[in-house]
Design a protein around this motif. Structure first.
Motif, short mmCIF file in Angstrom:
data_model
loop_
_atom_site.label_atom_id
_atom_site.label_comp_id
_atom_site.label_asym_id
_atom_site.label_seq_id
_atom_site.Cartn_x
_atom_site.Cartn_y
_atom_site.Cartn_z
N LEU A 91 20.40 -42.57 11.19
CA LEU A 91 20.25 -43.96 11.61
C LEU A 91 19.24 -44.08 12.75
N VAL A 92 19.24 -43.11 13.66
CA VAL A 92 18.28 -43.15 14.77
C VAL A 92 16.85 -43.02 14.26
N ARG A 93 16.63 -42.08 13.33
CA ARG A 93 15.28 -41.91 12.79
C ARG A 93 14.83 -43.13 11.97
N ALA A 94 15.83 -43.72 11.23
CA ALA A 94 15.48 -44.87 10.39
C ALA A 94 15.03 -46.05 11.22
N LEU A 95 15.57 -46.20 12.42
CA LEU A 95 15.21 -47.33 13.28
C LEU A 95 13.98 -47.05 14.13
N GLY A 96 13.59 -45.78 14.23
CA GLY A 96 12.43 -45.43 15.04
C GLY A 96 11.12 -45.79 14.37
N PRO A 97 10.02 -45.53 15.09
CA PRO A 97 8.69 -45.84 14.53
C PRO A 97 8.44 -45.07 13.24
N GLY A 98 8.02 -45.75 12.22
CA GLY A 98 7.76 -45.14 10.93
C GLY A 98 9.01 -44.82 10.15
N GLY A 99 10.15 -45.34 10.61
CA GLY A 99 11.40 -45.07 9.93
C GLY A 99 11.61 -45.94 8.71
N GLU A 100 12.72 -45.70 8.03
CA GLU A 100 13.00 -46.42 6.79
C GLU A 100 13.30 -47.89 7.01
N LEU A 101 13.82 -48.24 8.17
CA LEU A 101 14.13 -49.63 8.43
C LEU A 101 12.92 -50.45 8.85
N GLU A 102 11.80 -49.77 9.12
CA GLU A 102 10.63 -50.50 9.57
C GLU A 102 10.08 -51.39 8.45
N VAL A 103 10.18 -50.93 7.21
CA VAL A 103 9.67 -51.72 6.08
C VAL A 103 10.64 -52.79 5.66
N GLU A 104 11.87 -52.79 6.17
CA GLU A 104 12.86 -53.78 5.76
C GLU A 104 12.74 -55.07 6.54
N LYS A 105 11.82 -55.09 7.51
CA LYS A 105 11.57 -56.32 8.28
C LYS A 105 12.87 -56.89 8.84
N LEU A 106 13.49 -56.12 9.68
CA LEU A 106 14.72 -56.58 10.31
C LEU A 106 14.44 -57.76 11.22
N PRO A 107 15.39 -58.69 11.33
CA PRO A 107 15.22 -59.78 12.29
C PRO A 107 15.04 -59.22 13.69
N ARG A 108 14.24 -59.95 14.49
CA ARG A 108 13.92 -59.45 15.82
C ARG A 108 15.18 -59.26 16.65
N LYS A 109 16.12 -60.19 16.54
CA LYS A 109 17.35 -60.09 17.34
C LYS A 109 18.17 -58.88 16.91
N HIS A 114 24.08 -54.45 7.18
CA HIS A 114 24.44 -54.39 5.76
C HIS A 114 24.14 -55.70 5.05
N ARG A 115 24.44 -56.82 5.71
CA ARG A 115 24.17 -58.12 5.10
C ARG A 115 22.66 -58.35 4.92
N HIS A 116 21.89 -57.90 5.90
CA HIS A 116 20.44 -58.07 5.78
C HIS A 116 19.89 -57.23 4.63
N LEU A 117 20.37 -56.02 4.47
CA LEU A 117 19.89 -55.17 3.38
C LEU A 117 20.27 -55.75 2.02
N ARG A 118 21.43 -56.35 1.91
CA ARG A 118 21.85 -56.94 0.64
C ARG A 118 21.03 -58.18 0.33
N GLU A 119 20.73 -58.98 1.33
CA GLU A 119 19.94 -60.18 1.10
C GLU A 119 18.53 -59.85 0.63
N ARG A 120 17.99 -58.74 1.07
CA ARG A 120 16.64 -58.33 0.67
C ARG A 120 16.65 -57.49 -0.61
N ASP A 121 17.85 -57.25 -1.18
CA ASP A 121 17.96 -56.40 -2.36
C ASP A 121 17.27 -55.06 -2.12
N SER A 122 17.55 -54.51 -0.95
CA SER A 122 16.90 -53.26 -0.57
C SER A 122 17.49 -52.10 -1.36
N THR A 123 16.62 -51.13 -1.60
CA THR A 123 17.07 -49.90 -2.25
C THR A 123 17.65 -48.91 -1.24
N LEU A 124 17.63 -49.29 0.02
CA LEU A 124 18.18 -48.44 1.07
C LEU A 124 19.65 -48.84 1.27
#
Length: 208
Positions: free
Chosen positions: A11-29, A64-74
């Motif tokens: 989870l730490v790597r996914a949220l870091g620069p170049g991580g998997e969550l970077e392409v999911e466009k998480l809300p700023r908050k 989890h809700r954000h990933l489901r709304e985006r139909d993410s494969t992650l």
């Protein structure tokens, strides 16, 4: 009650620069809250070198809700690989000294009452000596009563024989008839005395 989990390296790597969550466009908050949570450490129970980071369940649900709304494969379970539920150390409140003293006093009182109940019928006399003396006294009284009973039986039978022999002279003139009558009366009186004596002995044995 658990309300957060210890973030794993995935989870730490996914949220870091170049991580998997970077392409999911998480809300700023949400990203800011996750980055802030991953930058904190537990406030109690662990040593100064502990690098564990806590993420609340509410932030995990938002992710989890954000990933489901985006139909993410992650998938969330992939991000939580290596994470653990954080159970804070339970601090026991100090015991009330007054309550502890009262409980100890009640324990001592109950122990004394139990001791008094157990030793209520206990005396300082030696049961062996007292039992021997009492048994000896009972035996002496029994022998004395038996001797008196036998003596009374003999006296009664002899008295009945003599009285009948002397009184029968006015009825029988022959010596044999007088002796026979005396023997018959003495036998009847003896049997009656034996019956009374046996009944009395049965009563004494029943009381024992």
């Amino acid at each position: 009650m658990a309300s957060s989990l210890v973030a794993g390296q995935r989870l730490v790597r996914a949220l870091g620069p170049g991580g998997e969550l970077e392409v999911e466009k998480l809300p700023r908050k949400l990203r800011a809250e996750l980055e802030a949570a991953l930058g904190k450490k537990p406030t109690s129970g662990d040593g100064p070198g502990d690098s564990r980071r806590l993420v609340s369940f509410s932030l995990i649900r938002e992710l989890h809700r954000h990933l489901r709304e985006r139909d993410s494969t992650l998938y969330l379970h992939e991000l939580l690989e290596g994470s653990e539920i954080y159970l804070p150390e339970v601090v026991k409140p100090p015991r009330n000294p007054e309550l502890v003293a009262r409980l100890e006093k009640i324990k001592i009182q109950l122990a004394n009452e139990e001791y008094q109940r157990i030793t209520r019928n206990v005396t300082c006399q030696d049961p062996r000596h007292s039992g021997t003396l009492s048994d000896l006294g009972k035996q002496v009284r029994s022998v004395k009563a038996l001797v008196i009973t036998i003596f009374n039986f003999i006296v009664t039978v002899v008295a009945a024989f003599v009285c009948t022999y002397l009184g029968s002279q006015y009825i029988f003139t022959e010596m044999a008839s007088r002796v026979l009558a005396a023997l018959i009366v003495a036998s009847v009186v003896g049997l009656a005395e034996l019956y009374v004596m046996v009944r009395a002995m049965e009563g004494e044995l029943g009381e024992l």
